[in-house]
Write a protein that holds these residues in place. Sequence first.
Motif, PDB file in Angstrom:
ATOM      1  N   GLY A   1       4.525  -3.489 -10.879  1.00 21.38           N
ATOM      2  CA  GLY A   1       4.292  -3.716  -9.319  1.00 21.38           C
ATOM      3  C   GLY A   1       2.830  -3.327  -8.751  1.00 21.38           C
ATOM      4  N   PRO A   2       2.783  -3.948  -7.496  1.00 18.43           N
ATOM      5  CA  PRO A   2       3.327  -2.948  -7.064  1.00 18.43           C
ATOM      6  C   PRO A   2       4.132  -4.365  -6.217  1.00 18.43           C
ATOM      7  CG  PRO A   2       1.169  -2.658  -6.032  1.00 18.43           C
ATOM      8  CD  PRO A   2       1.186  -3.524  -6.959  1.00 18.43           C
ATOM      9  N   GLU A   3       5.364  -3.466  -5.269  1.00 19.53           N
ATOM     10  CA  GLU A   3       5.682  -4.725  -4.663  1.00 19.53           C
ATOM     11  C   GLU A   3       6.783  -4.479  -3.279  1.00 19.53           C
ATOM     12  OE1 GLU A   3      10.156  -7.129  -5.181  1.00 19.53           O
ATOM     13  OE2 GLU A   3       9.116  -7.651  -7.113  1.00 19.53           O
ATOM     14  N   SER A   4       6.414  -4.806  -2.396  1.00 19.26           N
ATOM     15  CA  SER A   4       6.620  -4.438  -0.774  1.00 19.26           C
ATOM     16  C   SER A   4       6.398  -2.550  -0.977  1.00 19.26           C
ATOM     17  CB  SER A   4       7.830  -4.364  -0.858  1.00 19.26           C
ATOM     18  OG  SER A   4       8.353  -5.792  -1.097  1.00 19.26           O
ATOM     19  N   GLY A   5       5.339  -2.064  -1.369  1.00 22.46           N
ATOM     20  CA  GLY A   5       4.518  -1.006  -1.709  1.00 22.46           C
ATOM     21  C   GLY A   5       4.896   0.082  -2.111  1.00 22.46           C
TER      22      GLY A   5
ATOM     23  N   LEU B   1       3.161  12.265   2.845  1.00 23.90           N
ATOM     24  CA  LEU B   1       3.167  10.907   3.803  1.00 23.90           C
ATOM     25  C   LEU B   1       3.715   9.900   2.570  1.00 23.90           C
ATOM     26  CD1 LEU B   1       0.671  11.546   6.647  1.00 23.90           C
ATOM     27  CD2 LEU B   1       3.570  12.548   6.695  1.00 23.90           C
ATOM     28  N   PRO B   2       4.409   8.927   3.428  1.00 17.54           N
ATOM     29  CA  PRO B   2       4.604   7.122   2.979  1.00 17.54           C
ATOM     30  C   PRO B   2       2.868   7.010   2.701  1.00 17.54           C
ATOM     31  CG  PRO B   2       5.901   7.288   4.728  1.00 17.54           C
ATOM     32  CD  PRO B   2       5.109   8.917   4.636  1.00 17.54           C
ATOM     33  N   ASP B   3       1.985   6.059   1.769  1.00 16.93           N
ATOM     34  CA  ASP B   3       1.113   5.695   2.268  1.00 16.93           C
ATOM     35  C   ASP B   3       1.325   3.736   3.154  1.00 16.93           C
ATOM     36  OD1 ASP B   3      -1.729   5.795   1.271  1.00 16.93           O
ATOM     37  OD2 ASP B   3      -1.274   3.392   0.062  1.00 16.93           O
ATOM     38  N   ALA B   4       0.980   4.078   3.949  1.00 17.45           N
ATOM     39  CA  ALA B   4       1.015   2.502   4.565  1.00 17.45           C
ATOM     40  C   ALA B   4      -0.752   1.530   4.207  1.00 17.45           C
ATOM     41  CB  ALA B   4       0.995   3.597   6.407  1.00 17.45           C
ATOM     42  N   SER B   5      -0.885   1.763   2.893  1.00 17.80           N
ATOM     43  CA  SER B   5      -3.088   1.077   3.266  1.00 17.80           C
ATOM     44  C   SER B   5      -2.199  -0.114   3.012  1.00 17.80           C
ATOM     45  CB  SER B   5      -3.438   1.938   2.028  1.00 17.80           C
ATOM     46  OG  SER B   5      -3.382   1.703   0.809  1.00 17.80           O
TER      47      SER B   5
ATOM     48  N   VAL C   1       4.361   5.072  -3.031  1.00 18.73           N
ATOM     49  CA  VAL C   1       3.767   5.277  -3.038  1.00 18.73           C
ATOM     50  C   VAL C   1       3.011   6.120  -1.886  1.00 18.73           C
ATOM     51  CG1 VAL C   1       0.502   4.558  -2.525  1.00 18.73           C
ATOM     52  CG2 VAL C   1       3.013   3.706  -4.088  1.00 18.73           C
ATOM     53  N   VAL C   2       2.096   7.244  -2.096  1.00 22.06           N
ATOM     54  CA  VAL C   2       2.292   8.692  -1.147  1.00 22.06           C
ATOM     55  C   VAL C   2       1.258   9.218  -0.955  1.00 22.06           C
ATOM     56  CG1 VAL C   2       5.185   9.422  -1.702  1.00 22.06           C
ATOM     57  CG2 VAL C   2       2.957  10.410  -2.873  1.00 22.06           C
ATOM     58  N   GLN C   3       0.985   9.446  -0.214  1.00 17.12           N
ATOM     59  CA  GLN C   3      -0.555   9.836   0.025  1.00 17.12           C
ATOM     60  C   GLN C   3      -0.999  12.129   0.747  1.00 17.12           C
ATOM     61  OE1 GLN C   3      -1.957   8.010   3.360  1.00 17.12           O
ATOM     62  NE2 GLN C   3      -1.578   8.702   5.379  1.00 17.12           N
ATOM     63  N   HIS C   4      -1.787  12.682   0.344  1.00 15.66           N
ATOM     64  CA  HIS C   4      -1.312  13.701   0.550  1.00 15.66           C
ATOM     65  C   HIS C   4      -1.750  14.114   2.411  1.00 15.66           C
ATOM     66  CE1 HIS C   4      -2.015  17.980   1.070  1.00 15.66           C
ATOM     67  NE2 HIS C   4      -0.995  18.130   0.393  1.00 15.66           N
ATOM     68  N   ARG C   5      -1.304  14.906   3.307  1.00 10.89           N
ATOM     69  CA  ARG C   5      -1.262  14.973   4.888  1.00 10.89           C
ATOM     70  C   ARG C   5      -2.278  15.908   5.121  1.00 10.89           C
ATOM     71  NH1 ARG C   5       2.746  15.426   8.425  1.00 10.89           N
ATOM     72  NH2 ARG C   5       4.119  15.678   6.251  1.00 10.89           N
ATOM     73  N   VAL C   6      -2.993  16.264   4.134  1.00 13.60           N
ATOM     74  CA  VAL C   6      -4.129  17.275   4.228  1.00 13.60           C
ATOM     75  C   VAL C   6      -5.158  16.786   3.530  1.00 13.60           C
ATOM     76  CG1 VAL C   6      -4.987  18.608   4.302  1.00 13.60           C
ATOM     77  CG2 VAL C   6      -3.045  19.649   4.570  1.00 13.60           C
ATOM     78  N   TYR C   7      -5.450  16.266   1.824  1.00 10.22           N
ATOM     79  CA  TYR C   7      -6.277  16.408   1.175  1.00 10.22           C
ATOM     80  C   TYR C   7      -6.341  14.724   0.935  1.00 10.22           C
ATOM     81  CZ  TYR C   7      -6.226  21.511   0.609  1.00 10.22           C
ATOM     82  OH  TYR C   7      -6.622  22.909   1.157  1.00 10.22           O
ATOM     83  N   PRO C   8      -7.561  14.475   0.648  1.00 19.52           N
ATOM     84  CA  PRO C   8      -7.793  12.520   0.709  1.00 19.52           C
ATOM     85  C   PRO C   8      -7.434  12.434  -0.608  1.00 19.52           C
ATOM     86  CG  PRO C   8      -9.752  13.931   0.864  1.00 19.52           C
ATOM     87  CD  PRO C   8      -8.686  14.667   0.841  1.00 19.52           C
ATOM     88  N   PHE C   9      -5.849  12.300  -0.872  1.00 19.28           N
ATOM     89  CA  PHE C   9      -5.474  11.002  -2.113  1.00 19.28           C
ATOM     90  C   PHE C   9      -4.380  11.769  -1.936  1.00 19.28           C
ATOM     91  CE2 PHE C   9      -3.960  15.699  -3.246  1.00 19.28           C
ATOM     92  CZ  PHE C   9      -2.994  15.855  -3.399  1.00 19.28           C
TER      93      PHE C   9
END
Length: 109
Positions: free
Chosen positions: A95-99, A76-80, A13-21
């Motif tokens: 899953g998810p399991e352990s992120g 970036l890794p998604d840490a949510s 699971v990742v997130q975009h560095r600039v945009y909110p997704f």
Amino acid sequence: MTQRSARFKIGDVVQHRVYPFRGVVFDVDPMFSNTEEWLQSIPAEIRPNRDQPFYHLLAENTETTYVAYVSEQNLLPDASGRPCRHPLIRDMFDGPESGSYRLKAGRAN
């Protein structure tokens, strides 16, 4: 051109560095593998280098779900710790399991 190892793997699971997704990686291209038209549609000041891994994501933002194609430098890794809600996830992953998510049996890439 030097090929390097991908930082993220299928199911991450990742997130975009600039945009909110954010999204779940379901495929990885070792180097850019989309159209030149797609690349040129990105403003020059933020256009990614083509010599890096690019990721296919089951993506989501606050309004919708979709498929995204994103350069490694913009992820970036998604840490949510929150599960993703894209409707195709349950068809492809457990899953998810352990992120992260795990490809279902028989769903090799």
